[in-house]
Write a protein that holds these residues in place. Sequence first.
Motif, short mmCIF file in Angstrom:
data_model
loop_
_atom_site.label_atom_id
_atom_site.label_comp_id
_atom_site.label_asym_id
_atom_site.label_seq_id
_atom_site.Cartn_x
_atom_site.Cartn_y
_atom_site.Cartn_z
N HIS A 148 -27.79 -31.15 37.27
CA HIS A 148 -27.94 -31.97 36.06
C HIS A 148 -28.10 -31.11 34.81
O HIS A 148 -28.10 -31.62 33.72
CB HIS A 148 -29.14 -32.88 36.21
CG HIS A 148 -29.14 -33.60 37.50
ND1 HIS A 148 -28.33 -34.67 37.74
CD2 HIS A 148 -29.83 -33.38 38.64
CE1 HIS A 148 -28.56 -35.08 38.98
NE2 HIS A 148 -29.44 -34.33 39.55
N GLY A 182 -29.15 -39.18 33.50
CA GLY A 182 -29.05 -38.43 34.74
C GLY A 182 -28.76 -36.96 34.48
O GLY A 182 -28.38 -36.22 35.36
N ARG A 183 -28.95 -36.55 33.23
CA ARG A 183 -28.69 -35.15 32.91
C ARG A 183 -29.88 -34.64 32.10
O ARG A 183 -30.52 -35.38 31.39
CB ARG A 183 -27.41 -35.09 32.06
CG ARG A 183 -26.95 -33.71 31.85
CD ARG A 183 -26.08 -33.11 32.96
NE ARG A 183 -24.95 -33.84 33.40
CZ ARG A 183 -23.70 -33.42 33.17
NH1 ARG A 183 -23.46 -32.44 32.39
NH2 ARG A 183 -22.71 -33.99 33.72
N VAL A 227 -36.33 -28.98 37.88
CA VAL A 227 -35.19 -29.88 37.92
C VAL A 227 -33.99 -29.09 38.43
O VAL A 227 -33.87 -27.91 38.14
CB VAL A 227 -34.88 -30.40 36.51
CG1 VAL A 227 -33.71 -31.36 36.53
CG2 VAL A 227 -36.11 -31.09 35.95
N LEU A 272 -37.32 -38.96 35.22
CA LEU A 272 -36.06 -38.27 35.49
C LEU A 272 -35.54 -38.66 36.86
O LEU A 272 -34.36 -38.92 37.03
CB LEU A 272 -36.30 -36.76 35.43
CG LEU A 272 -36.50 -36.24 34.00
CD1 LEU A 272 -36.97 -34.80 34.04
CD2 LEU A 272 -35.21 -36.34 33.22
N ARG A 307 -35.78 -36.17 29.13
CA ARG A 307 -34.60 -35.43 29.59
C ARG A 307 -34.64 -34.00 29.08
O ARG A 307 -33.76 -33.21 29.37
CB ARG A 307 -33.34 -36.11 29.08
CG ARG A 307 -33.06 -37.37 29.88
CD ARG A 307 -31.78 -38.01 29.41
NE ARG A 307 -31.77 -39.38 29.86
CZ ARG A 307 -31.06 -40.32 29.26
NH1 ARG A 307 -30.32 -40.04 28.24
NH2 ARG A 307 -31.08 -41.52 29.72
N VAL A 335 -32.02 -37.86 38.81
CA VAL A 335 -32.10 -36.41 38.70
C VAL A 335 -32.82 -35.86 39.92
O VAL A 335 -33.87 -36.35 40.31
CB VAL A 335 -32.86 -36.01 37.42
CG1 VAL A 335 -33.03 -34.51 37.36
CG2 VAL A 335 -32.10 -36.52 36.20
#
Length: 105
Positions: free
Chosen positions: A101, A21-22, A96, A84, A61, A89
């Motif tokens: 994130h 999630g980052r 993004v 993502l 990611r 995310v």
Amino acid sequence: MTTDDGFFARVYEAVRGIPRGRVATYGQVARWLGVARGARAVGWALRALDAQGSRRVPWHRVVGAGGRISLRAGVGPQLQRRRLRAEGVRFAGERVDLGRHGCRA
DNA sequence: ACTTTGACTTGCA
DNA sequence: ATGCAAGCCAAAG
């Protein structure tokens, strides 16, 4: 390939160290490795990674600067974006939400 | 050992 | 906000 125990492995570990999630940018990852301007080299590592079978490295990611999704030969950005998003995310258009994130806290 | 390329970044126009 | 150019690092040919 001499990418097994070189700078690549370090990149893989760094990417692997990205929490779910980052997301992180190439420049950010490069900095973790100690190479401020090694963003390109990081991209190189991930590219080779694909050739190696991706292992368990969440390359999705890793995004470009500002959270932009970089292009990869063969794989469309949609796949990465979708992956993502599956991790929770949030996206701001084509970018993004680094403010949420991004590892730039 | 040298040259070219590459999933990048930042700056200027 | 969009487009082009220059810069830096590492690996492959």
